[in-house]
Design a protein around this motif. Structure first.
Motif, PDB file in Angstrom:
ATOM      1  N   ARG A  67      52.042  48.783  75.202  1.00 20.74           N
ATOM      2  CA  ARG A  67      53.491  48.872  75.039  1.00 20.74           C
ATOM      3  C   ARG A  67      53.638  50.032  73.665  1.00 20.74           C
ATOM      4  O   ARG A  67      54.414  50.847  73.750  1.00 20.74           O
ATOM      5  N   MET A  68      53.105  49.212  72.637  1.00 19.72           N
ATOM      6  CA  MET A  68      53.458  50.036  71.150  1.00 19.72           C
ATOM      7  C   MET A  68      52.902  51.523  71.609  1.00 19.72           C
ATOM      8  O   MET A  68      53.576  52.408  70.936  1.00 19.72           O
ATOM      9  N   LEU A  69      51.610  51.729  72.121  1.00 16.45           N
ATOM     10  CA  LEU A  69      51.389  53.065  72.107  1.00 16.45           C
ATOM     11  C   LEU A  69      52.062  53.983  72.890  1.00 16.45           C
ATOM     12  O   LEU A  69      52.240  55.228  72.704  1.00 16.45           O
ATOM     13  N   GLN A  70      52.634  53.297  74.134  1.00 15.69           N
ATOM     14  CA  GLN A  70      53.252  54.174  75.115  1.00 15.69           C
ATOM     15  C   GLN A  70      54.819  54.641  74.342  1.00 15.69           C
ATOM     16  O   GLN A  70      54.935  55.871  74.392  1.00 15.69           O
ATOM     17  N   HIS A  71      55.352  53.654  73.483  1.00  9.91           N
ATOM     18  CA  HIS A  71      56.557  54.084  72.577  1.00  9.91           C
ATOM     19  C   HIS A  71      56.282  55.113  71.616  1.00  9.91           C
ATOM     20  O   HIS A  71      57.028  56.125  71.572  1.00  9.91           O
ATOM     21  N   ILE A  72      54.846  55.121  71.165  1.00 10.02           N
ATOM     22  CA  ILE A  72      54.568  56.054  70.077  1.00 10.02           C
ATOM     23  C   ILE A  72      54.222  57.612  70.707  1.00 10.02           C
ATOM     24  O   ILE A  72      54.209  58.352  70.164  1.00 10.02           O
ATOM     25  N   GLY A  73      53.830  57.304  71.961  1.00  7.84           N
ATOM     26  CA  GLY A  73      53.471  58.699  72.808  1.00  7.84           C
ATOM     27  C   GLY A  73      52.038  59.173  72.742  1.00  7.84           C
ATOM     28  O   GLY A  73      51.677  60.193  73.088  1.00  7.84           O
ATOM     29  N   ILE A  74      51.386  58.168  72.650  1.00  2.00           N
ATOM     30  CA  ILE A  74      49.669  58.608  72.597  1.00  2.00           C
ATOM     31  C   ILE A  74      49.506  58.569  74.262  1.00  2.00           C
ATOM     32  O   ILE A  74      50.109  58.365  75.166  1.00  2.00           O
ATOM     33  N   PRO A  75      48.636  59.564  74.418  1.00  2.00           N
ATOM     34  CA  PRO A  75      48.189  60.086  75.747  1.00  2.00           C
ATOM     35  C   PRO A  75      47.863  59.135  76.674  1.00  2.00           C
ATOM     36  O   PRO A  75      46.977  58.127  75.944  1.00  2.00           O
ATOM     37  N   ALA A  76      48.390  59.068  77.831  1.00  2.00           N
ATOM     38  CA  ALA A  76      48.093  57.692  78.879  1.00  2.00           C
ATOM     39  C   ALA A  76      46.711  57.572  78.974  1.00  2.00           C
ATOM     40  O   ALA A  76      46.118  56.123  79.019  1.00  2.00           O
ATOM     41  N   GLU A  77      45.542  58.335  78.920  1.00  2.00           N
ATOM     42  CA  GLU A  77      44.324  58.121  79.177  1.00  2.00           C
ATOM     43  C   GLU A  77      43.616  57.477  77.984  1.00  2.00           C
ATOM     44  O   GLU A  77      42.730  56.659  78.093  1.00  2.00           O
ATOM     45  N   ILE A  78      44.230  57.813  76.846  1.00  2.00           N
ATOM     46  CA  ILE A  78      43.724  57.037  75.736  1.00  2.00           C
ATOM     47  C   ILE A  78      44.111  55.469  75.423  1.00  2.00           C
ATOM     48  O   ILE A  78      43.277  54.773  75.234  1.00  2.00           O
ATOM     49  N   ILE A  79      45.382  55.538  75.951  1.00  2.00           N
ATOM     50  CA  ILE A  79      45.869  54.129  75.892  1.00  2.00           C
ATOM     51  C   ILE A  79      45.146  53.453  76.993  1.00  2.00           C
ATOM     52  O   ILE A  79      44.758  51.990  76.626  1.00  2.00           O
ATOM     53  N   ARG A  80      44.597  53.806  78.197  1.00  2.00           N
ATOM     54  CA  ARG A  80      43.949  53.216  78.844  1.00  2.00           C
ATOM     55  C   ARG A  80      42.838  52.789  78.481  1.00  2.00           C
ATOM     56  O   ARG A  80      42.342  51.502  78.524  1.00  2.00           O
ATOM     57  N   ARG A  81      41.865  53.490  77.666  1.00  2.00           N
ATOM     58  CA  ARG A  81      40.817  53.030  76.995  1.00  2.00           C
ATOM     59  C   ARG A  81      40.923  52.005  75.998  1.00  2.00           C
ATOM     60  O   ARG A  81      40.258  51.131  75.911  1.00  2.00           O
ATOM     61  N   ILE A  82      42.108  52.294  75.164  1.00  2.00           N
ATOM     62  CA  ILE A  82      42.272  51.262  74.042  1.00  2.00           C
ATOM     63  C   ILE A  82      42.629  50.007  74.789  1.00  2.00           C
ATOM     64  O   ILE A  82      42.114  48.653  74.332  1.00  2.00           O
ATOM     65  N   ALA A  83      43.555  49.937  75.786  1.00  2.00           N
ATOM     66  CA  ALA A  83      44.058  48.618  76.423  1.00  2.00           C
ATOM     67  C   ALA A  83      42.587  47.881  76.968  1.00  2.00           C
ATOM     68  O   ALA A  83      42.592  46.652  77.028  1.00  2.00           O
ATOM     69  N   ILE A  84      41.904  48.570  77.806  1.00  2.00           N
ATOM     70  CA  ILE A  84      40.692  47.957  78.302  1.00  2.00           C
ATOM     71  C   ILE A  84      39.737  47.524  77.196  1.00  2.00           C
ATOM     72  O   ILE A  84      39.462  46.286  77.322  1.00  2.00           O
ATOM     73  N   GLY A  85      39.274  48.265  76.129  1.00  2.00           N
ATOM     74  CA  GLY A  85      38.662  47.821  75.069  1.00  2.00           C
ATOM     75  C   GLY A  85      39.178  46.447  74.410  1.00  2.00           C
ATOM     76  O   GLY A  85      38.392  45.428  74.259  1.00  2.00           O
ATOM     77  N   THR A  86      40.442  46.681  74.220  1.00  5.14           N
ATOM     78  CA  THR A  86      41.124  45.515  73.513  1.00  5.14           C
ATOM     79  C   THR A  86      41.142  44.058  74.468  1.00  5.14           C
ATOM     80  O   THR A  86      40.943  42.930  73.915  1.00  5.14           O
ATOM     81  N   TYR A  87      41.374  44.472  75.747  1.00  2.43           N
ATOM     82  CA  TYR A  87      41.401  43.455  76.512  1.00  2.43           C
ATOM     83  C   TYR A  87      40.208  42.627  76.675  1.00  2.43           C
ATOM     84  O   TYR A  87      39.900  41.369  76.649  1.00  2.43           O
ATOM     85  N   GLU A  88      38.832  43.357  76.784  1.00  2.00           N
ATOM     86  CA  GLU A  88      37.630  42.731  76.882  1.00  2.00           C
ATOM     87  C   GLU A  88      37.480  41.911  75.481  1.00  2.00           C
ATOM     88  O   GLU A  88      36.796  40.607  75.744  1.00  2.00           O
ATOM     89  N   ALA A  89      37.775  42.364  74.557  1.00  2.00           N
ATOM     90  CA  ALA A  89      37.410  41.796  73.324  1.00  2.00           C
ATOM     91  C   ALA A  89      38.426  40.543  73.118  1.00  2.00           C
ATOM     92  O   ALA A  89      37.960  39.447  72.725  1.00  2.00           O
ATOM     93  N   GLU A  90      39.641  40.647  73.441  1.00  2.00           N
ATOM     94  CA  GLU A  90      40.623  39.325  73.594  1.00  2.00           C
ATOM     95  C   GLU A  90      40.190  38.396  74.691  1.00  2.00           C
ATOM     96  O   GLU A  90      40.108  37.007  74.051  1.00  2.00           O
ATOM     97  N   ILE A  91      39.463  38.753  75.550  1.00  2.00           N
ATOM     98  CA  ILE A  91      38.962  37.682  76.596  1.00  2.00           C
ATOM     99  C   ILE A  91      38.036  37.188  75.994  1.00  2.00           C
ATOM    100  O   ILE A  91      37.766  35.850  76.230  1.00  2.00           O
ATOM    101  N   ASN A  92      36.902  37.719  75.274  1.00  2.00           N
ATOM    102  CA  ASN A  92      35.503  37.068  74.530  1.00  2.00           C
ATOM    103  C   ASN A  92      36.062  36.050  73.666  1.00  2.00           C
ATOM    104  O   ASN A  92      35.488  35.043  73.576  1.00  2.00           O
ATOM    105  N   VAL A  93      37.096  36.341  72.939  1.00  2.00           N
ATOM    106  CA  VAL A  93      37.702  35.500  71.889  1.00  2.00           C
ATOM    107  C   VAL A  93      37.995  34.369  72.412  1.00  2.00           C
ATOM    108  O   VAL A  93      38.061  33.135  71.891  1.00  2.00           O
ATOM    109  N   ILE A  94      39.071  34.488  73.682  1.00  2.00           N
ATOM    110  CA  ILE A  94      39.315  33.308  74.467  1.00  2.00           C
ATOM    111  C   ILE A  94      38.205  32.371  75.087  1.00  2.00           C
ATOM    112  O   ILE A  94      38.428  31.173  74.898  1.00  2.00           O
ATOM    113  N   ILE A  95      37.435  32.745  75.364  1.00  2.00           N
ATOM    114  CA  ILE A  95      36.298  32.123  76.109  1.00  2.00           C
ATOM    115  C   ILE A  95      35.408  31.671  75.274  1.00  2.00           C
ATOM    116  O   ILE A  95      34.982  30.424  75.204  1.00  2.00           O
ATOM    117  N   HIS A  96      34.919  32.512  74.290  1.00  2.00           N
ATOM    118  CA  HIS A  96      33.810  31.956  73.449  1.00  2.00           C
ATOM    119  C   HIS A  96      33.997  31.568  72.067  1.00  2.00           C
ATOM    120  O   HIS A  96      33.423  30.694  71.540  1.00  2.00           O
TER     121      HIS A  96
END
Lengths: 467, 144
Positions: free
Chosen positions: B30-59
């Protein structure tokens, strides 16, 4: 490149609007605010899904559609009924009877959109099962409200949308071409009308997001035509045209799951209702469903039959449609392939690629065109947000504290639009006044003037008067 | 454009709390969308962060996500005080997973978490000490 100057068909009838925030709170793209006691639509955010129409008990949110009187301007009029129209009637009311009702309304010719849906289904099947697809799942393109939602909220998913024509548009392209050669009259003398269950399909005719040039003249709402057909049911009609009927597969497009069944897809899910669609798009964007082939999305619960401009309750319509499909199925060949071969007999039916254009992103969240400026505004917005109560009460006219904070940094709202902020400001002011009143000017400072006493006495006096 | 201008946000990630899984990446998106980062870059950031976030939650039993957006790029740091990764090079191999076979047959633990993060980001760094924790730093250029 993004889209500007957006037209849409959902409007607020200000005379009926009471300024409650029912529409504001249910809008999936936060496109409505109450200003000066009336709801206002932020045009470039509206996706014409019709949620506001559905949720307004004062009938102030309406969709602009065309009137049947518009037929007079054309020499020859064609109507495009879709399965969502048939679903308004019990399965015992045959499509022939509904067509006769339409003919009595003044339409010269009928083309069944369900038939076009079958052609489109085969295109979808071909595209979705292509092993070279890089990104999965593919997303259906039939619901224009979903396309618009993707434009504004999920532009990164645009490459995953199946590039096919809306069936109504394919119908119009086909029938117009046929009629021009058959009747030998100029194209512009032929009116082609769609009966729409929702505002978004109507808008897509006025300003299409995915069709190069629409061949549809205008649209009527299902609810407008429904009563007129009912009135004419059973009356003698001079409809001579032999209408080509679709199979149960095309008919199924009126409800959720119909596209998948018609395209014969096995590894696919149907998602309906704007909130669920939003949810699934979010999951797709996070790449959490990379092994799924296809997601059929419709903005309305129940699919097109649940459209905001339908006449009949959506569960009643779902029952009607299911029973109609079962009935049709009894006289159809065993397999999908065989069945479609019996109905798909049109010569030169249009293929989508010639008529569609690339969907453009329409991002709406960006706070400023300049990235550094946007960053500054974001920080301000977060600061404003931290100071708001976080109750999302809607009393300010915005759907959430988050939206109010955004409006404030964009100069479109004020902090004291928040009723809690206003109350605390008034309280501070009141305290300030009391404090100020205690500050006795030096000139008045003498033993004869006791401020505390003055205040107490005047209060007591007031109470006595009232008593 | 000032080079040092940035916006930073921090999020706590709670271990084993799947109700909140994905909240940090959603807020960063949401923060990246407000700042106006291109959608495709946001998608990559979201996927990468989500993977990492889930790892931290599980392990890792919880940790922290920090996102810092600069005009030219976004930096995401995910840190935890979990068990740490004994052999980082092995963990970075596609298909390597600590999950037993039967779990993987159920569709979990495909061993794509870290490689996915590497693929999504333009710059990737991982520091891990057994018994102390792991810190992953990802950078994403805005105009790639």
């Amino acid at each position: 490149m993004s889209v500007t100057g957006y037209l849409h068909s959902v409007k607020i009838n200000k005379a009926n609007c009471r300024g409650c925030v029912a529409c504001v709170k249910t809008c999936p793209t936060d496109a409505i605010r109450v200003r000066n006691g009336k709801a206002e639509i932020i045009e470039n955010r509206c996706i014409d899904c019709g949620e506001c129409i559905r949720n307004c008990i004062y009938h102030a949110a309406v969709a602009e559609t065309d009137k049947v009187s518009g037929l007079e301007q054309y020499e020859y009029n064609v109507v495009l009924p879709a399965p969502s129209l048939y679903a308004q009637f019990p399965a015992d009311v045959s499509t022939e009877i509904i067509w006769q009702g339409l003919h009595a309304l003044g339409f010269d010719e009928i083309f069944d959109v369900a038939l076009a849906s079958e052609y489109i289904s085969l295109e979808i099947e071909k595209i979705v099962t292509d092993p070279n697809n890089k990104r999965k799942p593919m997303i259906s393109s039939t619901c224009p409200a979903v396309l618009r939602l993707i434009q504004v909220k999920f532009p990164e998913l645009i490459p995953q949308i199946v590039p096919v024509l809306p069936p109504a548009e394919a119908s119009a392209i086909y029938i117009k071409k046929q009629l021009v050669s058959k009747l030998n009259i100029p194209e512009e003398k032929i009116g082609v009308w769609f009966i729409s269950p929702c505002p978004s399909k109507g808008t897509n005719i006025r300003q299409s997001v995915d069709v190069l040039k629409t061949e549809i003249t205008g649209s009527f709402s299902v609810s407008e035509v429904y009563g007129k057909i009912l009135k004419n049911l059973g009356k003698e009609s001079a409809l001579e045209q032999k209408v080509t009927t679709a199979s149960s597969y095309g008919m199924g497009w009126g409800g959720y799951g119909g596209e998948i069944r018609s395209a014969g897809l096995k590894n696919a899910i149907a998602v309906h209702g704007i909130k669920d669609v939003y949810d699934v798009l979010e999951q797709i964007s996070l790449n959490k469903m990379p092994n799924l082939d296809y997601v059929e999305c419709s903005a309305c619960e129940g699919g097109c039959i649940g459209g905001a401009l339908a006449a009949e309750n959506r569960f009643v319509a779902e029952t009607n449609l299911k029973q109609r499909i079962v009935k049709m199925r009894t006289s159809e060949p065993a397999t999908r392939k065989e069945t479609l071969e019996t109905t798909m007999v049109c010569e030169d039916f249009p293929t989508s690629s010639k008529y569609i254009k690339k969907l453009l992103p329409r991002p709406m969240m960006q706070l400023d065109d300049d990235i550094v400026e946007a960053m500054k505004k974001f920080e301000q917005m977060e600061e404003v947000l931290r100071a708001l109560p976080g109750l999302d009460c809607g009393a300010c006219g915005a759907p959430s504290c988050q939206c109010l904070a955004e409006d404030i940094v964009q100069g479109k709202a004020n902090e004291i639009d928040c009723i809690f902020k206003l109350r605390s400001s008034v309280r501070k002011l009141a305290h300030g006044m009391v404090e100020l009143s205690k500050q006795i000017p030096i000139a008045a400072e003498n033993d004869d003037f006791d401020l505390e006493n003055e205040l107490t006495n005047s209060n007591a006096g007031g109470e006595e008067d009232e008593g | 454009m000032s080079e040092d201008k940035s916006v930073k946000m921090n999020f706590e990630v709670i271990g084993e709390d799947f109700d909140r899984a994905g909240e940090a990446s959603a807020k960063i998106k949401r923060m990246l969308q407000h700042i106006g980062i291109p959608a495709e870059i946001i998608r990559r950031i979201a996927i990468g962060t989500y993977e990492a976030e889930i790892n931290v939650i599980i392990h890792a039993g919880g940790g922290e996500v920090e996102a810092e957006i600069f005009p030219e790029y976004t930096k995401v740091i995910i840190s935890d005080h979990g068990p740490g990764i004994p052999d980082i090079n092995l963990a970075l191999q596609e298909g390597y997973s600590t999950a037993p076979d039967y779990v993987r047959q159920m569709g979990f633990g495909a061993g794509m978490g870290l490689p996915n993060m590497v693929n999504c980001s333009d710059k990737f760094d991982i520091q891990s000490t057994v018994g102390e924790g792991t810190t992953i730093t990802m950078e994403f250029k805005h105009n790639s």
